[in-house]
Scaffold this motif. Structure first.
Motif, mmCIF file in Angstrom:
data_model
loop_
_atom_site.group_PDB
_atom_site.id
_atom_site.type_symbol
_atom_site.label_atom_id
_atom_site.label_comp_id
_atom_site.label_asym_id
_atom_site.label_seq_id
_atom_site.Cartn_x
_atom_site.Cartn_y
_atom_site.Cartn_z
ATOM 1 N N UNK A 50 31.822 12.644 58.497
ATOM 2 C CA UNK A 50 31.874 14.282 58.417
ATOM 3 C C UNK A 50 31.101 14.895 57.131
ATOM 4 N N UNK A 51 30.725 16.252 57.484
ATOM 5 C CA UNK A 51 29.763 16.859 56.428
ATOM 6 C C UNK A 51 30.790 17.957 55.855
ATOM 7 N N UNK A 52 30.875 17.911 54.712
ATOM 8 C CA UNK A 52 31.855 18.972 53.932
ATOM 9 C C UNK A 52 31.010 19.992 53.340
ATOM 10 N N UNK A 53 31.170 21.441 53.143
ATOM 11 C CA UNK A 53 30.502 22.395 52.559
ATOM 12 C C UNK A 53 31.579 22.934 51.093
ATOM 13 N N UNK A 54 30.943 23.232 50.083
ATOM 14 C CA UNK A 54 31.695 23.610 48.914
ATOM 15 C C UNK A 54 31.514 25.143 48.928
ATOM 16 N N UNK A 55 32.448 25.956 48.614
ATOM 17 C CA UNK A 55 32.097 27.290 48.087
ATOM 18 C C UNK A 55 31.411 27.434 46.700
ATOM 19 N N UNK A 56 31.576 26.473 45.938
ATOM 20 C CA UNK A 56 30.984 26.568 44.714
ATOM 21 C C UNK A 56 29.689 25.424 44.621
ATOM 22 N N UNK A 57 28.576 25.734 43.955
ATOM 23 C CA UNK A 57 27.867 24.766 43.707
ATOM 24 C C UNK A 57 28.272 23.640 42.735
ATOM 25 N N UNK A 58 28.031 22.355 42.973
ATOM 26 C CA UNK A 58 28.256 21.389 41.935
ATOM 27 C C UNK A 58 27.192 20.916 41.684
ATOM 28 N N UNK A 59 27.307 20.011 40.700
ATOM 29 C CA UNK A 59 26.142 18.974 40.129
ATOM 30 C C UNK A 59 26.561 17.526 40.224
ATOM 31 N N UNK A 93 34.818 16.605 41.679
ATOM 32 C CA UNK A 93 33.388 17.349 41.782
ATOM 33 C C UNK A 93 33.426 18.144 40.239
ATOM 34 N N UNK A 94 32.208 17.928 39.820
ATOM 35 C CA UNK A 94 31.770 18.418 38.500
ATOM 36 C C UNK A 94 30.719 19.716 38.638
ATOM 37 N N UNK A 95 30.522 20.682 37.829
ATOM 38 C CA UNK A 95 29.431 21.672 37.643
ATOM 39 C C UNK A 95 28.582 21.163 36.649
ATOM 40 N N UNK A 96 27.619 21.990 36.412
ATOM 41 C CA UNK A 96 26.403 21.633 35.524
ATOM 42 C C UNK A 96 26.978 21.513 34.068
ATOM 43 N N UNK A 97 27.866 22.046 33.680
ATOM 44 C CA UNK A 97 28.426 22.063 32.411
ATOM 45 C C UNK A 97 29.545 20.735 32.239
ATOM 46 N N UNK A 98 29.759 19.838 33.307
ATOM 47 C CA UNK A 98 30.567 18.922 33.280
ATOM 48 C C UNK A 98 32.052 19.393 33.451
ATOM 49 N N UNK A 99 32.474 20.394 33.623
ATOM 50 C CA UNK A 99 33.722 21.013 34.147
ATOM 51 C C UNK A 99 33.817 20.554 35.493
ATOM 52 N N UNK A 100 35.382 20.096 35.704
ATOM 53 C CA UNK A 100 35.982 19.861 36.951
ATOM 54 C C UNK A 100 36.151 21.002 37.903
ATOM 55 N N UNK A 101 35.351 20.743 39.090
ATOM 56 C CA UNK A 101 35.406 22.083 39.904
ATOM 57 C C UNK A 101 36.854 21.749 40.841
ATOM 58 N N UNK A 102 36.850 20.746 41.447
ATOM 59 C CA UNK A 102 37.881 20.270 42.291
ATOM 60 C C UNK A 102 38.285 18.703 42.434
ATOM 61 N N UNK A 103 39.396 18.383 42.657
ATOM 62 C CA UNK A 103 39.306 16.966 42.880
ATOM 63 C C UNK A 103 39.992 16.843 44.227
ATOM 64 N N UNK A 104 39.194 16.218 45.370
ATOM 65 C CA UNK A 104 39.724 16.318 46.559
ATOM 66 C C UNK A 104 40.157 14.813 47.019
ATOM 67 N N UNK A 105 41.357 14.810 47.995
ATOM 68 C CA UNK A 105 41.907 13.606 48.334
ATOM 69 C C UNK A 105 41.396 13.276 49.741
ATOM 70 N N UNK A 106 40.659 12.236 49.712
ATOM 71 C CA UNK A 106 39.913 11.668 50.924
ATOM 72 C C UNK A 106 40.947 10.505 51.489
#
Length: 468
Positions: A50-59, A93-106
């Motif tokens: 599957x392909x998942x899209x994020x609302x916020x950009x991640x790095x 998922x992390x942003x450019x500053x290394x902050x955690x954006x989300x932790x997704x359960x797969x």
């Protein structure tokens, strides 16, 4: 004193502010854990992508267990997820500053879509429900036979090896009545022909000489009642002829015997058992046999005889029944004896059959059959005299015996269900104990039965069972 007071005030203030500081630290720790907790859940089947899209950009992406799911970034907002093996993992998922954006359960469950399609192809008419639980498959529903349950489980093991939970139940009637018919006919024919000749002195008949093949026991007697010449005491078909030649008395004894006999044995044991459980039936008795132990003590061992039936039915598919059975019909044979320590023992005549068969409800199988024909004959004669033409027949005896045995064992299984007790009949329902007047005045050994709908039934047919 001022310094001492200041120190006391400082210590008191520290004591009052310490719980507040620890509470703030605890709050910060809780908030830190909350940033790493699971914020959403994604499910993808094994060998599916599957392909998942994020609302916020991640790095940056990181999967906890790559053996469960293969994750790759297509862009700063698009993620490609491939299910590898059943299980569960997390996707931080992390942003450019290394902050955690989300932790997704797969979660990667087995591919039950393909499994459902294959299950409908193999068992099209079975209402089997398929669910996933964690990384396994759960099967439930009411199935028509045990064989179909095993087929569904074998197919599920292909998609989730070792992680299949069976909640299926076998429907339909699971109680089997086995009807066994055991019939045996024994016929025997025996014929014997013998002759004897006796020569004696007419003046002194007690000095007679017996020549021939006959047995001495009854026939010709002298004046004193002593036996001169004859046959056995219970001989049948014996004819004696006596005549004189000068001073010699000639006594001729001819014995001809023919016997016929027939023995008929019929047993029809019926017994009911639930599918998968063993049942046993015995109608007969137990014969005591003394045995001697190692220390010399004598113990009694009981040997069962009569009609014995042991069977284990298994309903494997709709009305298809698998039967493992052992049937024995034995009786005491007084013609063969043995002894242990001077105690006489009798032998047993046994007819036994052990087999495993499969058949449908109401079908019959002849599981055993025997046709035996035994013939024996014997001839005896006086040497040389028996070879003389015509007259030699007086010095010969012959006999033959023939035995024929026909045996057949037929079994018929039936799927049965319980019924109300009022619909069943007992043999005692048709008779009544006579009163004293009926017994002593009228000579009746049983009183007239009060016939009802049940007690008026005959003994023919399958009374007492409800057959589908």
């Amino acid at each position: 004193m001022q310094y001492a007071n200041l120190i006391k005030v400082g210590l008191l203030g520290f004591a009052l502010t310490a719980p507040m500081v620890s509470s703030a630290i605890a709050q910060n720790a809780v908030l830190s854990v909350m940033r790493g907790s699971v914020s959403s859940q994604i499910g993808v089947s094994v060998n599916r992508a599957i392909i998942v899209e994020s609302d916020r950009p991640f790095a940056e992406l990181s999967v906890a267990n790559p053996a469960i799911a293969n994750v790759s970034a297509l862009s700063d907002r698009t993620i490609y997820i491939l299910g590898v093996t059943p299980g569960a993992t997390t996707l931080p998922m992390f942003d450019q500053d290394g902050r955690l954006i989300a932790n997704v359960d797969v979660r990667v469950p087995p591919d039950i879509a393909e499994f459902k399609d294959r299950l409908r192809e193999i068992l099209p008419n079975e209402p089997i429900e398929v669910r996933t639980a964690n990384d396994g498959i759960v099967l439930s529903g009411r199935v028509s036979g045990a064989r179909k349950v095993s087929r569904a489980l074998e197919l599920a093991e292909r998609y989730a090896p070792g992680r299949v939970t069976n909640l299926m139940m076998v429907g339909g009637s699971q109680q089997v009545m086995l009807q066994v018919r055991f019939a045996e006919m024994n016929r025997s024919v025996a014929k014997s022909l013998g002759s004897s000749v006796s020569l004696s002195n007419l003046v002194a008949p007690t000095n007679g000489v017996t020549v021939g093949t006959g047995s001495v026991g009854a026939g010709f007697f002298d004046g004193g009642g002593d036996l001169i010449f004859g046959s056995s005491a219970e001989s049948a078909g014996a004819a004696a002829i006596s005549f004189g030649l000068g001073g010699i008395a000639v006594n001729v004894l001819i014995e001809a015997l023919e016997s016929k006999g027939m023995v008929r044995t019929l047993a029809e044991p019926n017994i009911v058992a639930i599918s998968g459980q063993q049942a046993s039936f015995l109608a007969g008795g137990e014969y005591p046999i003394p045995t001697q132990g190692e220390s010399g003590e004598v113990a009694i061992e009981y040997k069962p005889f009569g009609v014995i039936l042991n069977f284990r039915p298994t309903v494997i598919d709709d009305d298809l029944i698998n039967l493992t059975l052992e049937t024995v019909v034995s009786s005491i044979d007084p013609s063969i004896t043995a002894s242990i320590g001077g105690t006489p023992l009798l032998a047993f005549k046994v007819r036994r059959a052990e087999t495993t068969v499969e058949m449908r409800d109401g079908q019959s199988f002849a599981i055993a059959g025997l046709l035996q024909d035994d013939f024996s004959d014997a001839s005896g004669q006086v040497p040389w005299l028996g070879d003389v033409p015509i007259l030699g027949a007086l010095f010969r005896s012959a006999e033959f015996q023939r035995e024929q045995t026909e045996l057949v064992i037929i079994i018929t299984p039936h799927l049965v269900t319980p019924t109300s007790g009022e619909a069943l009949a007992m043999p005692t329902d048709r008779i009544r104990i006579p009163t004293e007047a009926e017994l002593f005045l009228n000579g009746q050994v049983e009183g007239p039965a009060a016939f009802s709908d049940v007690s008026s039934q005959t003994f023919d047919g399958s009374s007492g069972y409800v057959m589908e």
